[in-house]
Design a protein around this motif. Sequence first.
Motif, PDB file in Angstrom:
ATOM      1  N   HIS A 568      40.336 -15.006 -17.823  1.00 56.54           N
ATOM      2  CA  HIS A 568      39.729 -16.127 -17.482  1.00 56.54           C
ATOM      3  C   HIS A 568      38.555 -16.603 -18.295  1.00 56.54           C
ATOM      4  O   HIS A 568      37.694 -15.490 -18.454  1.00 56.54           O
ATOM      5  N   CYS A 603      37.871 -23.352 -17.912  1.00 57.04           N
ATOM      6  CA  CYS A 603      38.592 -21.524 -18.251  1.00 57.04           C
ATOM      7  C   CYS A 603      38.480 -22.363 -19.946  1.00 57.04           C
ATOM      8  O   CYS A 603      39.274 -23.120 -20.717  1.00 57.04           O
ATOM      9  N   CYS A 607      45.263 -19.581 -20.017  1.00 58.24           N
ATOM     10  CA  CYS A 607      45.309 -18.980 -18.713  1.00 58.24           C
ATOM     11  C   CYS A 607      46.948 -18.712 -18.273  1.00 58.24           C
ATOM     12  O   CYS A 607      47.231 -17.821 -17.455  1.00 58.24           O
ATOM     13  N   MET A 614      42.279 -26.180 -14.888  1.00 63.49           N
ATOM     14  CA  MET A 614      41.123 -25.239 -14.116  1.00 63.49           C
ATOM     15  C   MET A 614      39.950 -25.553 -14.999  1.00 63.49           C
ATOM     16  O   MET A 614      39.471 -24.800 -16.188  1.00 63.49           O
TER      17      MET A 614
HETATM   18 CU   LIG Z   1      41.826 -19.972 -16.355  1.00 68.44          CU
END
Ligand SMILES: [Cu+2]
Length: 622
Positions: A568, A603, A607, A614
């Motif tokens: 991340h 982020c 991911c 995110m």
């Molecule tokens: Cu992430």
Amino acid sequence: MSPRTRLLSAGALLTATLLTPACRPPGSRAAAASATSPAASTYVAPGAKDQFYLFYSGGHSGQVYVAGLPSMRHIATIPVFARYPATGYGYDEESRKMLGEFTWGDMHHPGLSQTDGRYDGRWLFVNDNANNRVARIDLRDFKTRQILGPIPNSSGTHGSSFVTENTEYVLVATRFSIPLPKGRYADPQRYEAEFSGMVSGLAVDPKSGTLSVGWQILTPPFNWDLGSTGKGPSSGWAFWTSYNSEMAGTGLEANATRLDRDYAAIVNWRAAEQAIKDGKGTLTGGVPMIDPAKVPGVMYFLPVPKSPHGIDTDPSGRWIVASGKLQPVASVFDFEKIRQAIDRHEFTGNVRGVPVLNYEALLEGDVPVGLGPLHTQYDGKGNAYTSLFVESAVAKWRLPPWSPEDRKDLNKVVLDKIPVHYNIGHLVIGGSDTREPYGQYLVAMNKLSKGRHVSVGPSQPESSELIDITGSKMGLLAEAFTEPEPHFAQILKADRITPIEVYPKGENHDADAVWSADQTGITRTGNKVVVKMMAIRSKFVPDVIEAHAGDEITIHLTNVEQTTDMIHGLGIVEHDMNVVVDPGETKTVRFKANKTGVYPFYCTNFCSALHQEMQGYLAVKP
Ligand SMILES: [Cu+2]
């Protein structure tokens, strides 16, 4: 075979290879095919992996680049002396501290750690010629773990990084000379009288790999260039070449090329270590320093052909080879004879109190390798390979012992020559600087690129060529782009190391790590806001940070994942901030919330299917 039929047969082989379902180990297919097709011999099929790592220095990009061999594919960039947003390097507190006041470095010569004269797969050391630093990369996670420097009393750590047989030291010699102590003014016109160079022994902690400046040896103001460490009969010794034995302070192009010989330094590093233990050093700039004129037995000078760029010890440790780029020969010296001459005090004079050995008496032979010889590597089978800058070629030749017939005409020991398609600089054979070279591939790295790729404008892409050295004649296998500027490299067998894929939770001793949502939180002390944040697919906890303009914000971000490649990032909009955390890792970032308003963070490293979701907000009140 015409080029066209060669291409056709390569294509046919590739097709056959692709159609073969068998799961042979990588390389076996390549070996089987290499007799007929260079393309097939470097082909690593989808799903198969390379046999070797190539670690090459990226010059003034400040980074190490990793390619796989034989495919020559670029597989990783290891940031060392410059920020690298892709891994968040240079943004978190730890890496920012390592980079210190500098935003770049000029990386030159990587050196792998050794145990008993063989690569042990623990660390890779690299130098920064511009800011006098040496860094250590841990091969457990391919990350820079230490940057040492600027090294006191040193300017231009170019003659590095040469690792001793059991990684006792990383040895460094200076390219530039300066008035000492560092910071003192002296007129550059008084160069010979006022300026000095330095050899440094950087001690390596055997457990942690931590570097520290162990000792230094003062030298005349020659410009030290590349070197090597000894083994076998030369165990405990190290060698560097220099240019500018004229000790010219200015106009080096002409003034440093007047004499026919320059000096190589023959350094007894074990004697230096002992001299320091015996209290014979003088503390200078915080480092115990040896003046070799006052401590006999530590340093000697050996004249070598003019303006050399390096001196390379062969795998047996007996032969040392220096090449002067302005003379078309590789000069071979027998260390056993050098040792005898030292023991018998057979010197022709001294420079600043350092004894000078007798070139004519100690020269084993000048091998007529070709024009502009720079560096020499070894295959472990008695052969040497020298890069020829002017001739754009690699010469293969045979090391001594030579027969009386050979000695009459050393052209006879030159066995082969292969053209490369640019002015070559460095070259590397896996393990050449160890007792056991791999002797399979040679990578020839360019100095001046020569239009080997489609044009991308005024600066032409650099390239390296992969050469098969398993036969009596060298064979060109492949060419690939390499990041600028490839200064030397190291090749390591891929099965020699097993890098980690996650940081085990149990090894994370960061006091600010958090592993579940209930451990996260925001605390305020005065105008200091501390956030303990967790990153997990696909959210940050907490995802809102409230602050006031002027607050100092510290975020301790833990990636709680224990899954391979589940990485991340935390990018904060308009705050020049991007930190990347690997699974199990905690990183700390600190910044001033200078601007009021609401700034999204998100982020930065893909991911999961909900990666785009995110995100969070840094909400800064007036
Ligand atoms: Cu992430």
